[in-house]
Motif scaffolding. Structure first.
Motif, PDB file in Angstrom:
ATOM      1  N   GLY A 595     -53.697 -19.695 -43.423  1.00 31.42           N
ATOM      2  CA  GLY A 595     -54.021 -18.265 -43.375  1.00 31.42           C
ATOM      3  C   GLY A 595     -52.807 -17.423 -43.064  1.00 31.42           C
ATOM      4  N   GLY A 596     -52.949 -16.576 -42.045  1.00 29.09           N
ATOM      5  CA  GLY A 596     -51.865 -15.662 -41.686  1.00 29.09           C
ATOM      6  C   GLY A 596     -50.716 -16.331 -40.957  1.00 29.09           C
ATOM      7  N   HIS A 597     -50.889 -17.594 -40.622  1.00 27.87           N
ATOM      8  CA  HIS A 597     -49.828 -18.332 -39.919  1.00 27.87           C
ATOM      9  C   HIS A 597     -49.075 -19.176 -40.936  1.00 27.87           C
ATOM     10  N   PHE A 598     -47.869 -18.749 -41.284  1.00 31.54           N
ATOM     11  CA  PHE A 598     -47.109 -19.455 -42.313  1.00 31.54           C
ATOM     12  C   PHE A 598     -45.844 -20.021 -41.717  1.00 31.54           C
ATOM     13  N   ARG A 599     -45.750 -21.345 -41.732  1.00 35.05           N
ATOM     14  CA  ARG A 599     -44.540 -22.011 -41.259  1.00 35.05           C
ATOM     15  C   ARG A 599     -43.739 -22.444 -42.473  1.00 35.05           C
ATOM     16  N   GLU A 600     -42.485 -21.993 -42.528  1.00 38.88           N
ATOM     17  CA  GLU A 600     -41.609 -22.291 -43.665  1.00 38.88           C
ATOM     18  C   GLU A 600     -41.565 -23.790 -43.981  1.00 38.88           C
ATOM     19  N   GLU A 601     -41.644 -24.605 -42.916  1.00 38.63           N
ATOM     20  CA  GLU A 601     -41.496 -26.051 -43.113  1.00 38.63           C
ATOM     21  C   GLU A 601     -42.708 -26.671 -43.797  1.00 38.63           C
ATOM     22  N   PHE A 602     -43.847 -25.961 -43.790  1.00 43.80           N
ATOM     23  CA  PHE A 602     -45.069 -26.577 -44.297  1.00 43.80           C
ATOM     24  C   PHE A 602     -45.632 -25.754 -45.444  1.00 43.80           C
ATOM     25  N   ARG A 603     -45.204 -26.124 -46.661  1.00 45.89           N
ATOM     26  CA  ARG A 603     -45.700 -25.418 -47.826  1.00 45.89           C
ATOM     27  C   ARG A 603     -45.777 -26.352 -49.020  1.00 45.89           C
ATOM     28  N   THR A 604     -46.632 -25.957 -49.965  1.00 43.42           N
ATOM     29  CA  THR A 604     -46.794 -26.748 -51.180  1.00 43.42           C
ATOM     30  C   THR A 604     -45.570 -26.505 -52.073  1.00 43.42           C
ATOM     31  N   PRO A 605     -45.385 -27.335 -53.097  1.00 37.01           N
ATOM     32  CA  PRO A 605     -44.257 -27.103 -54.007  1.00 37.01           C
ATOM     33  C   PRO A 605     -44.269 -25.691 -54.607  1.00 37.01           C
ATOM     34  N   GLU A 606     -45.468 -25.080 -54.744  1.00 35.54           N
ATOM     35  CA  GLU A 606     -45.520 -23.712 -55.300  1.00 35.54           C
ATOM     36  C   GLU A 606     -45.264 -22.658 -54.228  1.00 35.54           C
ATOM     37  N   GLY A 607     -45.044 -23.095 -52.995  1.00 41.25           N
ATOM     38  CA  GLY A 607     -44.750 -22.118 -51.942  1.00 41.25           C
ATOM     39  C   GLY A 607     -45.988 -21.610 -51.216  1.00 41.25           C
ATOM     40  N   GLU A 608     -47.163 -22.222 -51.483  1.00 41.20           N
ATOM     41  CA  GLU A 608     -48.377 -21.786 -50.793  1.00 41.20           C
ATOM     42  C   GLU A 608     -48.504 -22.504 -49.443  1.00 41.20           C
ATOM     43  N   ALA A 609     -49.408 -21.960 -48.601  1.00 43.15           N
ATOM     44  CA  ALA A 609     -49.609 -22.528 -47.271  1.00 43.15           C
ATOM     45  C   ALA A 609     -50.131 -23.962 -47.363  1.00 43.15           C
ATOM     46  N   LEU A 610     -49.549 -24.848 -46.555  1.00 42.93           N
ATOM     47  CA  LEU A 610     -49.973 -26.255 -46.552  1.00 42.93           C
ATOM     48  C   LEU A 610     -50.573 -26.595 -45.188  1.00 42.93           C
ATOM     49  N   ARG A 611     -51.892 -26.759 -45.189  1.00 40.45           N
ATOM     50  CA  ARG A 611     -52.581 -27.095 -43.941  1.00 40.45           C
ATOM     51  C   ARG A 611     -52.389 -28.571 -43.622  1.00 40.45           C
ATOM     52  N   ASP A 612     -52.587 -28.881 -42.330  1.00 43.76           N
ATOM     53  CA  ASP A 612     -52.610 -30.272 -41.919  1.00 43.76           C
ATOM     54  C   ASP A 612     -53.933 -30.500 -41.196  1.00 43.76           C
ATOM     55  N   ASP A 613     -54.967 -30.810 -41.992  1.00 41.83           N
ATOM     56  CA  ASP A 613     -56.308 -30.938 -41.419  1.00 41.83           C
ATOM     57  C   ASP A 613     -56.410 -32.118 -40.464  1.00 41.83           C
ATOM     58  N   GLU A 614     -55.634 -33.136 -40.768  1.00 34.33           N
ATOM     59  CA  GLU A 614     -55.640 -34.332 -39.936  1.00 34.33           C
ATOM     60  C   GLU A 614     -55.322 -33.977 -38.477  1.00 34.33           C
ATOM     61  N   ARG A 615     -54.291 -33.163 -38.298  1.00 35.26           N
ATOM     62  CA  ARG A 615     -53.815 -32.879 -36.939  1.00 35.26           C
ATOM     63  C   ARG A 615     -54.300 -31.558 -36.360  1.00 35.26           C
ATOM     64  N   PHE A 616     -54.664 -30.613 -37.195  1.00 33.08           N
ATOM     65  CA  PHE A 616     -54.857 -29.259 -36.647  1.00 33.08           C
ATOM     66  C   PHE A 616     -56.208 -28.616 -36.939  1.00 33.08           C
ATOM     67  N   THR A 617     -57.225 -29.411 -37.256  1.00 35.48           N
ATOM     68  CA  THR A 617     -58.539 -28.802 -37.441  1.00 35.48           C
ATOM     69  C   THR A 617     -59.166 -28.544 -36.066  1.00 35.48           C
ATOM     70  N   TYR A 618     -58.504 -27.696 -35.325  1.00 36.88           N
ATOM     71  CA  TYR A 618     -59.049 -27.329 -34.006  1.00 36.88           C
ATOM     72  C   TYR A 618     -58.625 -25.915 -33.642  1.00 36.88           C
ATOM     73  N   VAL A 619     -59.358 -25.377 -32.682  1.00 38.08           N
ATOM     74  CA  VAL A 619     -58.993 -24.095 -32.087  1.00 38.08           C
ATOM     75  C   VAL A 619     -58.079 -24.410 -30.913  1.00 38.08           C
ATOM     76  N   ALA A 620     -56.928 -23.755 -30.868  1.00 37.74           N
ATOM     77  CA  ALA A 620     -56.025 -23.946 -29.731  1.00 37.74           C
ATOM     78  C   ALA A 620     -56.342 -22.886 -28.687  1.00 37.74           C
ATOM     79  N   ALA A 621     -56.921 -23.311 -27.572  1.00 39.99           N
ATOM     80  CA  ALA A 621     -57.280 -22.366 -26.505  1.00 39.99           C
ATOM     81  C   ALA A 621     -56.374 -22.624 -25.317  1.00 39.99           C
ATOM     82  N   TRP A 622     -55.614 -21.617 -24.936  1.00 44.13           N
ATOM     83  CA  TRP A 622     -54.582 -21.789 -23.913  1.00 44.13           C
ATOM     84  C   TRP A 622     -55.067 -21.313 -22.552  1.00 44.13           C
ATOM     85  N   GLU A 623     -54.775 -22.146 -21.559  1.00 49.67           N
ATOM     86  CA  GLU A 623     -55.142 -21.810 -20.184  1.00 49.67           C
ATOM     87  C   GLU A 623     -53.897 -21.348 -19.438  1.00 49.67           C
TER      88      GLU A 623
END
Lengths: 651, 251
Positions: A595-623
């Motif tokens: 979505g709105g969080h785009f990390r240069e290191e993680f993109r498809t060959p066409e330059g689109e956002a590349l998710r990592d569902d394996e590691r990041f299908t979670y809400v990060a809630a900070w205490e």
């Protein structure tokens, strides 16, 4: 603070956050939950005092609806009148799955589009409830006298909006937010007259008061007298909006800030997904350093406007001099299925990419064209004027260019924040009795919000969700009465006063505005539209340095107990300097693009956002664990049972 | 980025509190670019004052795109300044001459007491709405949105009236400090719509009474309100309010 802490991976809690999602099939969850929760009897409602902070669509609707039910409501806002909350500025529209157009819409389709649009980082159960309630919102607003656009036959008109292939957006010219807010404001004023709601304008919440671990009150600064005031109640509803002004320049109003939410965070409310920030594609480009805000042009313009840049880099001819064959209508070219109507995150990044390639237009080269020539030829000027007249007028007022004759120039700008206080299904934060509504919470939009969905969420939370879930909380708990005599109030007020004193004692030379601009610059350059690890690490160091400078250099003329805008701004910027660190840290920890969080290191060959569902299908809630301490990461694992996460394709 | 730079001689109303006497104070503001809005020019003045150790000028503003109604200054005698259909926050400095003297004063009316400098209290307008500027509709009880067809023209007229942003420029511009345009915009919006009819009589009577109680003056058809209204709300809504009022009184 040593830098090794900043770069280290976050400390993680072993406990998994429970969102308290009701059991049962998706489409029955809310109805069954509503039917089973405990209720407060009509006679007992007036015995409960509810503090509602904010008067936008979420806060205003909640205060009005709770007043209608008979609760005693105290409603706070920072402006002089509740009618000015920044929901007023939303232009384009509000979604609802009415299927009035017979074009295949349904609750499920709105739910599906929203989950997909949010790049599979939203909570399914919340989103389905949102879609389910969307129709009732339209009914409620029509009944209030909101003058939605109509067809000649007298029925409600619709238009389509980015990220959707159906026409489900209801609108009132380019002033939909204003009209919905004035509807809620009317209902609110009716409750003020009825004596159920007490309006406390020109108040800024600066702390949350906890008694026995529950939210029982707030500390406010009266912005006219400068006095600190305390208020007690049985629950606190935070509807204070988002944090886009951490970027200094944004489409938000100049008084929008994150202080109330941040101070609740410091009292124990977890902050979820702060790195999910939305950069809106159709804003008027920045012209000068001294600018105080960026102006949004409704996304609805993309219905008839075509986005293009010169096909060749470094082409500085005016739009009229560039022949059709030398133009690149890049959204239509790359995304033929959705064309100019791709979601906001996709459109924003594509514009940035074009400008990075040297194809940007205008004086600064940081803009693309939004061209209405084809639509004007097809539909004629009167139709275009009826649809977008006020937007064209606004554009001309700002740029001194006539969009009927020359294409608009647009560029992305910080607009909305999907992140916010973590809430469970009942909209309650991790502090019992503290609820967060609307943009202030995180739950419904995942990593990217679709157009015309913010108004829907604010009103759903306010009119139709909180009246039930708040009642259930009170009925199960049965609070004892409390007053501001309790020592916790004096103590919280004393801490706030101490903070204000420290600010005034700095007595430096730098105006607050300049320091805020510097913070905004760091955030925009390194934590903005695209991010990468080295830039984020650098941002963390720069934010720390700026925080140090702020506490040595800030100059706040005038005193505490008076109307003092410099002081108000300094309090907000001081909080932003702490929050910005969490924002960057969250962006650094999320090693994927979504979505709105785009990390240069993680993109498809066409330059689109590349998710990592394996590691990041979670809400990060900070205490919050203390000033300059490493925040603790809690995870809410997201389950997708009805929408299969896939690579988003709008091609 | 513009290289052009302008300067202005400002005469700004300074007043420390509601009970304190106020006066116009002269300031010179330099390095202003023509793209800047009037409020950005005042921001710049405040930065310059802060650097000199002086107290900045207090003024209200929020959205800075002309929709929230929070800002409002009388600029050389005209509410929201010289350009029509514009709020103070969207007025650009290119509409002024380099070196010009500009007077900056608050929106003045007996019902709008000055709080500090250019900041006034406009809660009287909220109380007029509390008197009846709404449809008595509880959340949860509405019929389907398409159950009440509304002719397109009526919806458009209602929308024209509803575009009022509640800034109070109409009051500041009126020689009588009348709130007729503000009040009539709400009365007229709801009079155009079937949803507003059941309470129409009570609404207009109650809102007009509240307007008088707040100390706003009467309307004597100067039309200054319409001329300064940033949303171009027409005085024909005042005529409609009068009609509604007499219907309520005589009917």
């Amino acid at each position: 603070m040593n830098q090794t802490f900043l770069n280290a991976p976050p400390e993680e809690s072993a406990r998994i956050l429970d969102a308290r999602i009701p059991p049962g099939p998706l489409e029955r969850k809310w109805t069954d939950h509503r039917g089973h929760v405990s209720l407060v009897s009509p006679a007992n409602k007036r015995k409960h005092t509810i503090l509602v902070v904010g008067t936008g669509l979420a806060g205003g609707a909640a205060a009005a609806a709770l007043g209608e039910l008979g609760y005693r409501v105290l409603n706070f806002c920072i402006q002089d009148s509740p009618r000015r909350a920044h929901s007023v500025a939303a232009q384009g529209g509000i979604n609802a799955s009415k299927n009035y157009q017979n074009d295949g819409d349904s609750d499920f389709r709105l739910f599906y589009d929203t989950v997909k649009g949010g790049d599979f980082r939203a909570r399914e159960a919340n989103v389905y409830r949102l879609a389910e309630l969307s129709g009732a919102i339209i009914d409620q607003c029509v009944a209030q006298g909101v003058p939605f656009a109509r067809e000649y036959g007298g029925t409600l008109a619709n238009r389509s909006f980015g990220g959707a292939q159906v026409s489900r957006t209801f609108y009132a010219r380019g002033q939909t937010g204003q009209q919905l807010l004035l509807g809620a404001y009317g209902s609110l004023m009716r409750q003020v007259a009825a004596g159920t709601v007490t309006m406390l304008a020109r108040r800024e919440m600066l702390d949350l008061v906890l008694v026995d671990g529950r939210a029982r009150g707030i500390v406010c600064r009266n912005l006219v007298t400068g006095e600190l005031e305390t208020y007690a109640g049985d629950a606190v509803l935070l509807a204070t909006g988002g944090y886009s002004t951490v970027f200094y320049l944004s489409t938000n109003a100049v008084n929008c800030n994150n202080s109330a939410a941040w101070r609740c965070h410091k009292r124990g409310a977890f902050f979820a997904n702060p790195c999910f920030t939305q950069i809106h594609p159709t804003c008027i480009p920045q012209e000068a350093e001294t600018q105080s805000k960026l102006t949004l042009m409704s996304e609805s313009l993309r219905n008839d406007g075509r986005v293009w840049v010169p096909a060749k880099a470094g082409d500085h001819r005016s739009a009229a001099e560039i022949p059709e064959s030398e133009r690149d209508y890049y959204l239509e070219r790359i995304y033929p299925a959705f064309g100019n109507l791709v979601p906001r995150d996709i459109a924003s990044r594509a514009a940035k990419r074009m400008c990075d390639e040297g194809k940007g237009v205008g004086k600064t080269g940081r803009a693309v064209f939004l061209d209405f020539q084809a639509a004007l030829e097809r539909l004629g000027r009167p139709v275009i004027a009826e649809r977008y007249g006020n937007l064209f007028h606004m554009y001309e007022e700002i740029t001194a260019e006539d969009p009927y004759r020359v294409p608009m120039r647009i560029y992305p700008a910080p607009h909305y924040t999907m992140g916010g206080l973590w809430v469970d299904y009942n909209l309650m934060t991790t502090i019992p009795g503290l609820f967060a509504l609307g943009e202030a919470n995180f739950s419904d939009h995942g990593a990217n919000r679709l157009g015309a969905s913010a108004l829907m969420q604010g009103l759903a939370d306010g009119y139709f969700v909180i009246p039930y879930t708040l009642g259930a909380y009170l009925a199960e708990w049965r609070p004892q009465p409390i007053s501001t005599e309790h020592e916790a109030f004096a103590q919280a007020a004393a801490e706030v006063r101490q903070g204000i004193q420290s600010l005034l004692e700095v007595a430096g030379k730098e105006p607050v505005r300049d320091l805020w601009r510097r913070l905004g610059h760091i955030c925009w350059e390194r934590v903005g539209m695209s991010r990468e690890a080295s830039g984020l690490n650098q941002a963390l160091e720069e934010i720390r340095d700026l925080r140090k400078s702020f506490w040595q250099e800030v100059c706040i003329p005038g005193g505490e107990r008076e109307l003092n805008r410099s002081l108000e701004m300094a309090i907000r910027v001081a909080d932003y300097l702490e929050f910005a660190e969490l924002l960057a840290m969250d962006a650094l920890h999320r090693e994927e693009s979504c979505g709105g969080h785009f990390r240069e290191e993680f993109r498809t060959p066409e330059g689109e956002a590349l998710r990592d569902d394996e590691r990041f299908t979670y809400v990060a809630a900070w205490e919050y664990t203390g000033d300059l301490q490493r925040p603790r990461l809690h995870k809410e694992n997201l389950k997708f049972e009805h929408v299969q996460p896939g690579q988003r394709s709008y091609k | 980025m513009s290289t052009q730079s302008m300067s202005f001689n400002l005469r700004v109303w300074r007043q420390e509190g509601p009970q304190e006497p106020g006066r116009l104070v002269d300031y010179k503001v330099v390095d202003i670019s023509p793209e800047m809005s009037f409020l950005e020019m005042l921001d710049e003045l405040n930065v310059q004052l802060t650097r000199k150790g002086e107290r900045p000028v207090e003024f209200d503003s929020d959205c800075r795109e002309g929709i929230c109604g929070m800002c409002g200054l009388v600029i050389t005698g005209v509410a929201h300044g010289p350009l029509s259909a514009t709020t103070t926050c969207t007025l650009r400095m290119r509409h002024f001459q380099d070196g010009q003297t500009i007077e900056v004063e608050p929106f003045r009316a007996a019902a709008f007491p000055v709080l500090r400098d250019l900041v006034v209290d406009r809660t009287a307008l909220d109380r007029i709405i509390q008197a009846g500027g709404f449809v008595s509709q509880n959340a949860g009880s509405a019929p389907d949105g398409n159950a009440i067809p509304i002719p397109k023209d009526d919806a458009e007229n209602a929308m024209d009236a509803a575009s009022c942003i509640g800034c109070g420029a109409c009051v500041a511009a009126c020689p009588n400090a009348s709130a007729f345009l503000f009040t009539s915009a709400k009365v007229s919006q709801l009079a155009y719509l079937p949803q507003g009819r059941p309470e129409a009589r009570r609404r207009v009577a109650s809102m007009v009474r509240q307007m008088d109680l707040e100390g706003f003056g009467n309307c004597t058809n100067h039309g200054e309100c319409e001329a300064v209204c940033p949303k171009e709300v027409s005085i024909h809504h005042i005529a409609r309010m009068r009609k509604e009022y007499w219907k309520a009184m005589l009917g």
